[in-house]
Design a protein around this motif. Structure first.
Motif, PDB file in Angstrom:
ATOM      1  N   LEU A 208      76.967  72.568  28.891  1.00  0.00           N
ATOM      2  CA  LEU A 208      78.016  72.323  29.864  1.00  0.00           C
ATOM      3  C   LEU A 208      79.085  71.404  29.271  1.00  0.00           C
ATOM      4  O   LEU A 208      78.779  70.488  28.506  1.00  0.00           O
ATOM      5  CB  LEU A 208      77.441  71.670  31.122  1.00  0.00           C
ATOM      6  N   ALA A 209      80.329  71.669  29.637  1.00  0.00           N
ATOM      7  CA  ALA A 209      81.424  70.811  29.201  1.00  0.00           C
ATOM      8  C   ALA A 209      81.295  69.448  29.863  1.00  0.00           C
ATOM      9  O   ALA A 209      80.720  69.328  30.951  1.00  0.00           O
ATOM     10  CB  ALA A 209      82.761  71.458  29.569  1.00  0.00           C
ATOM     11  N   LEU A 211      83.323  67.598  31.519  1.00  0.00           N
ATOM     12  CA  LEU A 211      83.862  67.535  32.874  1.00  0.00           C
ATOM     13  C   LEU A 211      82.903  68.163  33.875  1.00  0.00           C
ATOM     14  O   LEU A 211      82.712  67.650  34.983  1.00  0.00           O
ATOM     15  CB  LEU A 211      85.229  68.220  32.932  1.00  0.00           C
ATOM     16  N   GLU A 212      82.285  69.263  33.488  1.00  0.00           N
ATOM     17  CA  GLU A 212      81.333  69.923  34.384  1.00  0.00           C
ATOM     18  C   GLU A 212      80.087  69.065  34.586  1.00  0.00           C
ATOM     19  O   GLU A 212      79.514  69.026  35.675  1.00  0.00           O
ATOM     20  CB  GLU A 212      80.950  71.291  33.821  1.00  0.00           C
ATOM     21  N   LYS A 213      79.678  68.363  33.547  1.00  0.00           N
ATOM     22  CA  LYS A 213      78.514  67.482  33.690  1.00  0.00           C
ATOM     23  C   LYS A 213      78.836  66.301  34.615  1.00  0.00           C
ATOM     24  O   LYS A 213      77.967  65.851  35.374  1.00  0.00           O
ATOM     25  CB  LYS A 213      78.056  66.980  32.319  1.00  0.00           C
ATOM     26  N   ARG A 215      80.915  66.535  37.122  1.00  0.00           N
ATOM     27  CA  ARG A 215      80.876  67.139  38.454  1.00  0.00           C
ATOM     28  C   ARG A 215      79.453  67.354  38.929  1.00  0.00           C
ATOM     29  O   ARG A 215      79.152  67.212  40.124  1.00  0.00           O
ATOM     30  CB  ARG A 215      81.627  68.478  38.434  1.00  0.00           C
ATOM     31  N   GLU A 216      78.572  67.680  37.998  1.00  0.00           N
ATOM     32  CA  GLU A 216      77.171  67.901  38.353  1.00  0.00           C
ATOM     33  C   GLU A 216      76.569  66.651  38.989  1.00  0.00           C
ATOM     34  O   GLU A 216      75.831  66.727  39.984  1.00  0.00           O
ATOM     35  CB  GLU A 216      76.387  68.298  37.106  1.00  0.00           C
ATOM     36  N   ARG A 219      78.100  66.183  42.454  1.00  0.00           N
ATOM     37  CA  ARG A 219      77.581  67.191  43.386  1.00  0.00           C
ATOM     38  C   ARG A 219      76.185  66.820  43.870  1.00  0.00           C
ATOM     39  O   ARG A 219      75.852  66.991  45.053  1.00  0.00           O
ATOM     40  CB  ARG A 219      77.558  68.579  42.727  1.00  0.00           C
ATOM     41  N   ARG A 350      74.039  59.422  35.162  1.00  0.00           N
ATOM     42  CA  ARG A 350      75.221  59.721  35.976  1.00  0.00           C
ATOM     43  C   ARG A 350      75.081  59.208  37.400  1.00  0.00           C
ATOM     44  O   ARG A 350      76.030  58.657  37.971  1.00  0.00           O
ATOM     45  CB  ARG A 350      75.489  61.227  35.966  1.00  0.00           C
TER      46      ARG A 350
END
Length: 431
Positions: A208-209, A211-213, A215-216, A219, A350
């Motif tokens: 995962l990029a 930025l996506e991590k 967001r993960e 979320r 995170r």
């Protein structure tokens, strides 16, 4: 026998210290954190001495934690956490030495204090989630909850000694010596980190990029209602109630008619209460009841601050602040414990970075507001408003938490922190 019972309770309370790595961490941090609290008290006093402004006190905070914690959490999940902590502790040491040199040579200006405090906030943004996530690597899953409580008790034991020592040092030889001693104290924790034996493990990269991590992580928090609710209360109390600490020099001088030593003693009172709160949680061996602890502690913290705002007697204020420290630590340590029990390992850095945003990042933002309000309506009214709002937030949480016990229990069981309960009357959910 009473002696055997006391020894048994002590063994339970300090069980995480059976791990060599945590012993090294614990001993180094005790020394380092005393220095950290000395610098915190001396820095706030220096700002107040140079400016006499309550508003400026709000600027000496950890605002970068709010802005940078998500990136820091990603770093804690991607890179070896011990290396991250070594880097952050080394950077903090260097900043302390710079502040000491500028102060002791008489060349310090307010803007330099604010600039160095901002740099330290950037460092702490990366340090907090990495250090919190690193605990599980030192003690394993079985002693994680005890390690969290002991880490908090250590932090607040230093909070007792640090301000008291700082008050004496500032009064006798000045603030610069507090900064110098803080810089030297970092050598203890850095040495402990290098002496640890941590099994080598490669962080898992799932493709995962970045930025996506990021967001993960957000979320997970947004869709996990028990964690979201805990963090909402933490952010409210941090924003509204905790800024009372930056106004403490005003109370010490203008309301209680003391000086640097009085300020250090008042800050030490908070540490006394907080240390006992963390030790009470360290003795606990189960999660059951921690949700209620969070809500009622936030309520009691708010009430105690409202009472503190009314006091004009030093030792009454001291006693109230002991209660404030106790309830504050009960709330935030219980919150930390519940979140770490519910979060998957791969998201730990995170999620703990979001916790740092809500706990540490919101406080300096509240300090800006509190400092400005204190200059207009007075420090006592400002503290009273923050306390009453926090009290209301705690009562709302107490009403909502019972509906969240079942999903909280399922999350804890999924992380292997307790076995799933076979029947309702045998369950031990976070409550």
């Amino acid at each position: 026998m009473p002696g055997a019972a006391g020894a048994g309770r002590a063994a339970i309370a300090f069980r995480a210290l059976r791990h060599r790595n945590f012993q090294l961490f614990f001993s180094g941090q005790i020394i380092s954190l005393v220095g950290t609290w000395m610098q915190t008290v001396a820095q706030a006093w220096l700002i107040y001495r140079l400016t006499g402004s309550g508003a400026l006190l709000g600027f000496v905070g950890q605002i970068p934690i709010f802005l940078l914690s998500p990136l820091a959490g990603l770093a804690a999940d991607r890179w070896p956490r011990r290396r991250v902590v070594i880097a952050t502790q080394t950077a903090s040491m260097l900043l302390a030495f710079i502040l000491a040199v500028l102060t002791m040579t008489g060349r310090i200006n307010v803007w330099e204090i604010i600039f160095l405090a901002t740099l330290l906030g950037i460092v702490n943004a990366f340090d907090v989630p990495a250090r919190q996530s690193f605990l599980i690597e030192m003690v394993g899953r079985e002693d994680l909850l005890n390690a969290i409580a002991l880490n908090s008790s250590m932090f607040n034991g230093a909070r007792v000694a640090g301000p008291a020592i700082a008050g004496i040092v500032v009064a006798v030889v000045g603030e610069g010596w507090c900064f110098l001693l803080n810089g030297i104290s970092y050598l203890a924790v850095i040495a402990g980190l290098f002496l640890m034996r941590i099994p080598k493990s490669q962080p898992v990269h799932d493709g995962l990029a970045p930025l996506e991590k990021l967001r993960e992580g957000f979320r997970f928090v947004r869709h996990t209602k028990p964690i979201r609710t805990l963090l909402t209360l933490a952010s409210l109390v941090s924003f509204m109630a905790l800024p009372y600490t930056v106004l403490m020099p005003i109370f010490a001088v203008k309301i209680l008619h003391g000086g640097a030593s009085a300020y250090g003693t008042l800050m030490g009172a908070v540490g006394v209460g907080a240390m006992f709160g963390a030790l009470v949680l360290a003795i606990r061996q189960q999660l059951r009841g921690l949700g209620s602890v969070v809500g009622f502690s936030a309520t009691a913290l708010g009430l105690s601050l409202a009472l503190f705002s009314l006091s004009h007697w030093f030792w009454i204020s001291f006693g109230i602040l002991v209660i404030s420290g106790f309830t504050m630590m009960m709330q935030f340590t219980a919150t930390n414990t519940l979140i770490q029990a519910m979060v998957p390992d791969q998201l730990r850095g995170r999620v703990m970075s979001i916790y740092a945003m809500m706990f540490l990042g919101m406080s300096p933002l509240g300090s800006l507001l509190a400092g400005a309000l204190a200059d207009r309506i007075g420090a006592p009214i400002t503290v009273a408003i923050g306390g009453l709002v926090s009290c209301l937030g705690g009562l709302v949480f107490v009403r909502k938490w019972p509906a969240l016990r079942a999903p909280a229990r399922d999350l804890v069981a999924a992380q292997g922190m307790m076995a799933p309960a076979p029947a309702a009357d045998e369950s031990a959910p976070p409550s």
